[in-house]
Design a protein around this motif. Structure first.
Motif, mmCIF file in Angstrom:
data_model
loop_
_atom_site.group_PDB
_atom_site.id
_atom_site.type_symbol
_atom_site.label_atom_id
_atom_site.label_comp_id
_atom_site.label_asym_id
_atom_site.label_seq_id
_atom_site.Cartn_x
_atom_site.Cartn_y
_atom_site.Cartn_z
ATOM 1 N N SER A 175 -28.421 -5.257 -25.735
ATOM 2 C CA SER A 175 -27.035 -5.063 -26.147
ATOM 3 C C SER A 175 -26.305 -6.391 -25.958
ATOM 4 O O SER A 175 -26.774 -7.260 -25.215
ATOM 5 C CB SER A 175 -26.379 -3.980 -25.297
ATOM 6 N N PRO A 176 -25.153 -6.576 -26.602
ATOM 7 C CA PRO A 176 -24.402 -7.827 -26.408
ATOM 8 C C PRO A 176 -24.090 -8.104 -24.932
ATOM 9 O O PRO A 176 -24.199 -9.243 -24.485
ATOM 10 C CB PRO A 176 -23.129 -7.603 -27.232
ATOM 11 N N ALA A 177 -23.723 -7.079 -24.176
ATOM 12 C CA ALA A 177 -23.407 -7.278 -22.756
ATOM 13 C C ALA A 177 -24.655 -7.693 -21.976
ATOM 14 O O ALA A 177 -24.602 -8.595 -21.129
ATOM 15 C CB ALA A 177 -22.806 -6.012 -22.165
ATOM 16 N N ALA A 178 -25.779 -7.048 -22.250
ATOM 17 C CA ALA A 178 -27.023 -7.393 -21.555
ATOM 18 C C ALA A 178 -27.486 -8.786 -21.949
ATOM 19 O O ALA A 178 -27.989 -9.537 -21.115
ATOM 20 C CB ALA A 178 -28.099 -6.359 -21.858
ATOM 21 N N GLU A 179 -27.330 -9.152 -23.203
ATOM 22 C CA GLU A 179 -27.700 -10.502 -23.651
ATOM 23 C C GLU A 179 -26.826 -11.537 -22.954
ATOM 24 O O GLU A 179 -27.311 -12.595 -22.545
ATOM 25 C CB GLU A 179 -27.589 -10.626 -25.175
ATOM 26 N N LYS A 180 -25.550 -11.238 -22.804
ATOM 27 C CA LYS A 180 -24.644 -12.148 -22.092
ATOM 28 C C LYS A 180 -25.105 -12.322 -20.641
ATOM 29 O O LYS A 180 -25.130 -13.437 -20.116
ATOM 30 C CB LYS A 180 -23.217 -11.599 -22.139
ATOM 31 N N ALA A 181 -25.491 -11.217 -19.997
ATOM 32 C CA ALA A 181 -25.985 -11.279 -18.620
ATOM 33 C C ALA A 181 -27.289 -12.066 -18.556
ATOM 34 O O ALA A 181 -27.507 -12.864 -17.637
ATOM 35 C CB ALA A 181 -26.182 -9.872 -18.068
ATOM 36 N N LEU A 239 -28.012 -15.459 -16.442
ATOM 37 C CA LEU A 239 -29.148 -15.578 -15.537
ATOM 38 C C LEU A 239 -29.979 -16.807 -15.885
ATOM 39 O O LEU A 239 -30.408 -17.557 -15.005
ATOM 40 C CB LEU A 239 -30.005 -14.310 -15.613
ATOM 41 N N GLU A 240 -30.189 -17.040 -17.165
ATOM 42 C CA GLU A 240 -30.940 -18.215 -17.594
ATOM 43 C C GLU A 240 -30.211 -19.497 -17.197
ATOM 44 O O GLU A 240 -30.833 -20.448 -16.729
ATOM 45 C CB GLU A 240 -31.161 -18.171 -19.102
ATOM 46 N N ALA A 241 -28.891 -19.526 -17.344
ATOM 47 C CA ALA A 241 -28.109 -20.697 -16.932
ATOM 48 C C ALA A 241 -28.247 -20.924 -15.433
ATOM 49 O O ALA A 241 -28.408 -22.064 -14.974
ATOM 50 C CB ALA A 241 -26.646 -20.516 -17.327
ATOM 51 N N ALA A 262 -30.787 -19.982 -13.554
ATOM 52 C CA ALA A 262 -32.157 -20.447 -13.320
ATOM 53 C C ALA A 262 -32.282 -21.926 -13.658
ATOM 54 O O ALA A 262 -32.967 -22.673 -12.958
ATOM 55 C CB ALA A 262 -33.149 -19.623 -14.137
ATOM 56 N N ASN A 263 -31.635 -22.362 -14.719
ATOM 57 C CA ASN A 263 -31.677 -23.780 -15.087
ATOM 58 C C ASN A 263 -30.973 -24.640 -14.053
ATOM 59 O O ASN A 263 -31.324 -25.803 -13.861
ATOM 60 C CB ASN A 263 -31.061 -23.993 -16.473
ATOM 61 N N ALA A 264 -29.975 -24.080 -13.371
ATOM 62 C CA ALA A 264 -29.230 -24.835 -12.370
ATOM 63 C C ALA A 264 -29.963 -24.926 -11.038
ATOM 64 O O ALA A 264 -29.935 -25.961 -10.386
ATOM 65 C CB ALA A 264 -27.850 -24.206 -12.162
ATOM 66 N N VAL A 265 -30.646 -23.852 -10.624
ATOM 67 C CA VAL A 265 -31.265 -23.842 -9.291
ATOM 68 C C VAL A 265 -32.776 -24.040 -9.303
ATOM 69 O O VAL A 265 -33.367 -24.256 -8.262
ATOM 70 C CB VAL A 265 -30.915 -22.559 -8.504
ATOM 71 N N HIS A 266 -33.402 -23.933 -10.450
ATOM 72 C CA HIS A 266 -34.841 -24.192 -10.621
ATOM 73 C C HIS A 266 -35.744 -23.387 -9.686
ATOM 74 O O HIS A 266 -36.516 -23.949 -8.916
ATOM 75 C CB HIS A 266 -35.137 -25.684 -10.458
ATOM 76 N N PRO A 267 -35.681 -22.055 -9.731
ATOM 77 C CA PRO A 267 -36.588 -21.269 -8.891
ATOM 78 C C PRO A 267 -38.016 -21.368 -9.422
ATOM 79 O O PRO A 267 -38.231 -21.644 -10.597
ATOM 80 C CB PRO A 267 -36.056 -19.840 -9.051
ATOM 81 N N ASP A 268 -38.981 -21.160 -8.531
ATOM 82 C CA ASP A 268 -40.383 -21.164 -8.966
ATOM 83 C C ASP A 268 -40.681 -19.962 -9.847
ATOM 84 O O ASP A 268 -41.499 -20.042 -10.753
ATOM 85 C CB ASP A 268 -41.323 -21.146 -7.763
ATOM 86 N N ALA A 269 -40.041 -18.835 -9.563
ATOM 87 C CA ALA A 269 -40.265 -17.624 -10.353
ATOM 88 C C ALA A 269 -39.012 -16.770 -10.298
ATOM 89 O O ALA A 269 -38.338 -16.701 -9.271
ATOM 90 C CB ALA A 269 -41.456 -16.847 -9.805
ATOM 91 N N LEU A 270 -38.695 -16.145 -11.419
ATOM 92 C CA LEU A 270 -37.527 -15.282 -11.497
ATOM 93 C C LEU A 270 -37.823 -14.180 -12.497
ATOM 94 O O LEU A 270 -38.351 -14.442 -13.577
ATOM 95 C CB LEU A 270 -36.308 -16.092 -11.953
ATOM 96 N N LEU A 271 -37.512 -12.956 -12.130
ATOM 97 C CA LEU A 271 -37.767 -11.814 -13.001
ATOM 98 C C LEU A 271 -36.562 -10.894 -12.952
ATOM 99 O O LEU A 271 -36.067 -10.563 -11.877
ATOM 100 C CB LEU A 271 -39.009 -11.050 -12.535
ATOM 101 N N VAL A 318 -36.211 -8.153 -18.869
ATOM 102 C CA VAL A 318 -35.101 -8.759 -19.586
ATOM 103 C C VAL A 318 -35.202 -10.271 -19.546
ATOM 104 O O VAL A 318 -34.885 -10.963 -20.510
ATOM 105 C CB VAL A 318 -33.751 -8.300 -18.970
ATOM 106 N N TYR A 319 -35.676 -10.797 -18.423
ATOM 107 C CA TYR A 319 -35.796 -12.245 -18.288
ATOM 108 C C TYR A 319 -36.951 -12.553 -17.351
ATOM 109 O O TYR A 319 -37.090 -11.926 -16.303
ATOM 110 C CB TYR A 319 -34.502 -12.851 -17.737
ATOM 111 N N GLU A 320 -37.768 -13.498 -17.721
ATOM 112 C CA GLU A 320 -38.887 -13.916 -16.888
ATOM 113 C C GLU A 320 -39.054 -15.407 -17.031
ATOM 114 O O GLU A 320 -39.032 -15.944 -18.140
ATOM 115 C CB GLU A 320 -40.169 -13.202 -17.313
ATOM 116 N N ARG A 321 -39.173 -16.065 -15.907
ATOM 117 C CA ARG A 321 -39.336 -17.514 -15.931
ATOM 118 C C ARG A 321 -40.218 -17.910 -14.755
ATOM 119 O O ARG A 321 -40.032 -17.435 -13.644
ATOM 120 C CB ARG A 321 -37.977 -18.190 -15.804
#
Length: 170
Positions: free
Chosen positions: A28-34, A38-40, A42-51, A59-62
């Motif tokens: 949904s637009p709200a979930a995509e915004k969230a 979250l991606e922003a 993750a880009n700022a703090v650089h975790p080894d893994a995030l789900l 919804v997001y995996e890195r």
């Protein structure tokens, strides 16, 4: 949520963190915004893994290259320890107000004799605080090392974040 069900859900999340390719379901637009927030982050703090999981959907995996190696989850184990103690308490096998002397020899005198499981889980055991966790890595008998720590504050009076207390609770 019953504790065993919560443990199953947490275990499933941890296992999902080790899953292979990232999936990106339509959101949904709200979930995509969230997800973008979250991606922003993750880009700022650089975790080894995030789900991030919503319902049963990822919804997001890195993961970085380090995220494919074992991750020392350290304090996350406190959650499982507390939940495990809760399950045993619910089953009547122990009580949160049981003194440690029931489980550990030598914990029946002085301030040590006052320490309960509740104190351990609430970081209010009064155990001498050791900065960091230098007593843990590569210690073949960490329980012995931690059980020999002094209790230097009245149990239940002061909260001090404490790794050693959770080692004793486990």
């Amino acid at each position: 949520v019953p504790v065993p069900r919560a443990l199953s859900a947490l275990a499933a999340l941890l296992l999902a963190a080790c899953a292979s390719a990232p999936r990106r379901p339509s959101l949904s637009p709200a979930a995509e915004k969230a997800r973008l927030a979250l991606e922003a982050h993750a880009n700022a703090v650089h975790p080894d893994a995030l789900l991030a999981v919503r319902g049963s959907r990822v919804v997001y995996e890195r993961r970085t290259s380090a995220g494919h190696k074992p991750i020392h989850i350290r304090s996350l184990t406190k959650l499982f320890t507390a939940a495990g103690v809760g399950v045993l308490a619910d089953a009547g096998r122990l009580g949160l107000d049981d003194r440690l002397s029931r489980f550990l020899p030598g914990w029946d005198a002085g301030l040590k004799g006052k320490v309960t499981l509740r104190h351990l889980l609430a970081h209010s055991s009064g155990l001498d605080n050791i900065p960091g966790d230098g007593y843990v890595p590569n210690n073949p008998d960490v329980l012995k090392t931690v059980s020999e720590l002094a209790v230097v504050r009245e149990p239940g009076k002061t909260a001090v974040y404490d790794n050693a207390a959770y080692i004793l609770a486990a």
